[in-house]
Design a protein around this motif. Structure first.
Motif, mmCIF file in Angstrom:
data_model
loop_
_atom_site.group_PDB
_atom_site.id
_atom_site.type_symbol
_atom_site.label_atom_id
_atom_site.label_comp_id
_atom_site.label_asym_id
_atom_site.label_seq_id
_atom_site.Cartn_x
_atom_site.Cartn_y
_atom_site.Cartn_z
ATOM 1 N N ALA A 176 0.839 -1.204 0.000
ATOM 2 C CA ALA A 176 0.000 0.000 0.000
ATOM 3 C C ALA A 176 0.872 1.252 0.000
ATOM 4 N N GLU A 177 1.932 1.234 0.787
ATOM 5 C CA GLU A 177 2.847 2.384 0.825
ATOM 6 C C GLU A 177 3.482 2.610 -0.548
ATOM 7 N N ALA A 178 3.938 1.541 -1.176
ATOM 8 C CA ALA A 178 4.558 1.662 -2.495
ATOM 9 C C ALA A 178 3.538 2.098 -3.542
ATOM 10 N N MET A 179 2.309 1.659 -3.421
ATOM 11 C CA MET A 179 1.293 2.018 -4.408
ATOM 12 C C MET A 179 0.815 3.453 -4.250
ATOM 13 N N ARG A 180 1.104 4.055 -3.114
ATOM 14 C CA ARG A 180 0.807 5.474 -2.934
ATOM 15 C C ARG A 180 1.960 6.343 -3.437
ATOM 16 N N GLY A 181 3.018 5.686 -3.956
ATOM 17 C CA GLY A 181 4.146 6.439 -4.480
ATOM 18 C C GLY A 181 5.381 6.369 -3.608
ATOM 19 N N GLY A 182 5.330 5.554 -2.559
ATOM 20 C CA GLY A 182 6.481 5.414 -1.661
ATOM 21 C C GLY A 182 7.648 4.717 -2.346
ATOM 22 N N PRO A 183 8.759 4.582 -1.622
ATOM 23 C CA PRO A 183 9.962 3.986 -2.226
ATOM 24 C C PRO A 183 9.782 2.506 -2.558
ATOM 25 N N ARG A 226 1.780 1.052 -10.603
ATOM 26 C CA ARG A 226 2.055 2.482 -10.474
ATOM 27 C C ARG A 226 2.033 3.170 -11.838
ATOM 28 N N ALA A 227 2.518 2.499 -12.871
ATOM 29 C CA ALA A 227 2.517 3.089 -14.220
ATOM 30 C C ALA A 227 1.092 3.326 -14.714
ATOM 31 N N GLU A 228 0.166 2.457 -14.311
ATOM 32 C CA GLU A 228 -1.223 2.596 -14.741
ATOM 33 C C GLU A 228 -2.029 3.559 -13.889
ATOM 34 N N ASN A 229 -1.630 3.735 -12.615
ATOM 35 C CA ASN A 229 -2.491 4.460 -11.680
ATOM 36 C C ASN A 229 -1.899 5.749 -11.104
ATOM 37 N N LEU A 230 -0.606 5.974 -11.263
ATOM 38 C CA LEU A 230 0.015 7.175 -10.710
ATOM 39 C C LEU A 230 0.496 8.073 -11.849
ATOM 40 N N PRO A 231 0.827 9.318 -11.550
ATOM 41 C CA PRO A 231 1.280 10.238 -12.611
ATOM 42 C C PRO A 231 2.509 9.703 -13.344
ATOM 43 N N ALA A 273 8.753 7.276 -14.475
ATOM 44 C CA ALA A 273 10.115 7.678 -14.844
ATOM 45 C C ALA A 273 11.065 7.483 -13.661
ATOM 46 N N CYS A 274 10.622 7.826 -12.462
ATOM 47 C CA CYS A 274 11.440 7.610 -11.257
ATOM 48 C C CYS A 274 11.664 6.117 -11.021
ATOM 49 N N ASP A 275 10.629 5.320 -11.248
ATOM 50 C CA ASP A 275 10.752 3.865 -11.075
ATOM 51 C C ASP A 275 11.793 3.295 -12.036
#
Length: 182
Positions: free
Chosen positions: A93-100, A116-121, A126-128
């Motif tokens: 859950a932490e990672a899916m919110r954009g965490g490390p 994350r590629a499908e659901n986050l900006p 690019a950071c991933d």
């Protein structure tokens, strides 16, 4: 005048009930008593009708440690697994919110960047990618043009890169079933 033993005549419904109970596992003696039929008649009828008992499964053997200690051990295993699942859920859950990504368990390293590629900006993807390229084998998650491969491919890359860990988790000793995982 001779008055012999009075014959007991039972209807077909009674004999069907006897047959069902016998096939279910009840003893012939208890059926003879319950339905007031002769034991010899019961056996004769079983033979002529070809009745067969259902195969019964062997009962589960009692654990060597006894039922109470077995139950105690199973509850401890359950509680451990529950805690492990909750910790995993929290990390994901932490990672899916954009965490490390550093804290994501290895077997989920393909799923999280894909999600994350499908659901986050787009900046997160690019950071991933930058993080993955710095960490060796995870760089293979992306194509040369920068597209993230499908999840099935990511899982395959993860499995091949961590083959020895998978074999250890599966309990495969060195030299046994060397073609797995394939």
């Amino acid at each position: 005048m001779y008055e012999g033993y009075a014959r007991k005549l039972r209807c077909e419904d009674t004999w069907r009930a006897v047959r069902r109970a016998w096939e279910a596992g009840e003893t012939a003696a208890s059926l003879a008593q319950r339905y007031d039929v002769g034991l010899a008649n019961l056996w004769r009828r079983r033979a002529s009708e070809g009745g067969k008992r259902r195969a019964t499964a062997d009962p589960d053997p009692e654990p060597a440690e006894g039922r109470d200690r077995y139950a105690q051990r199973k509850q401890a295993e359950f509680e451990y697994q529950l805690e492990e699942t909750r910790l995993l859920a929290a990390k994901l859950a932490e990672a899916m919110r954009g965490g490390p990504l550093e804290q994501v368990p290895v077997w989920h390293l393909g799923f999280v960047p894909e999600w994350r590629a499908e659901n986050l900006p787009p900046g997160t993807a690019a950071c991933d990618r930058a993080w993955a390229v710095r960490h060796g084998w995870t760089g293979a998650f992306w194509s040369e043009t920068g597209w993230l491969h499908p999840l099935s491919y990511l899982d395959e890359v993860t499995l091949q890169a961590n083959r020895d860990a998978w074999r250890e988790d599966a309990g495969l000793p060195p030299g046994a079933a060397e073609s797995w995982p394939c």
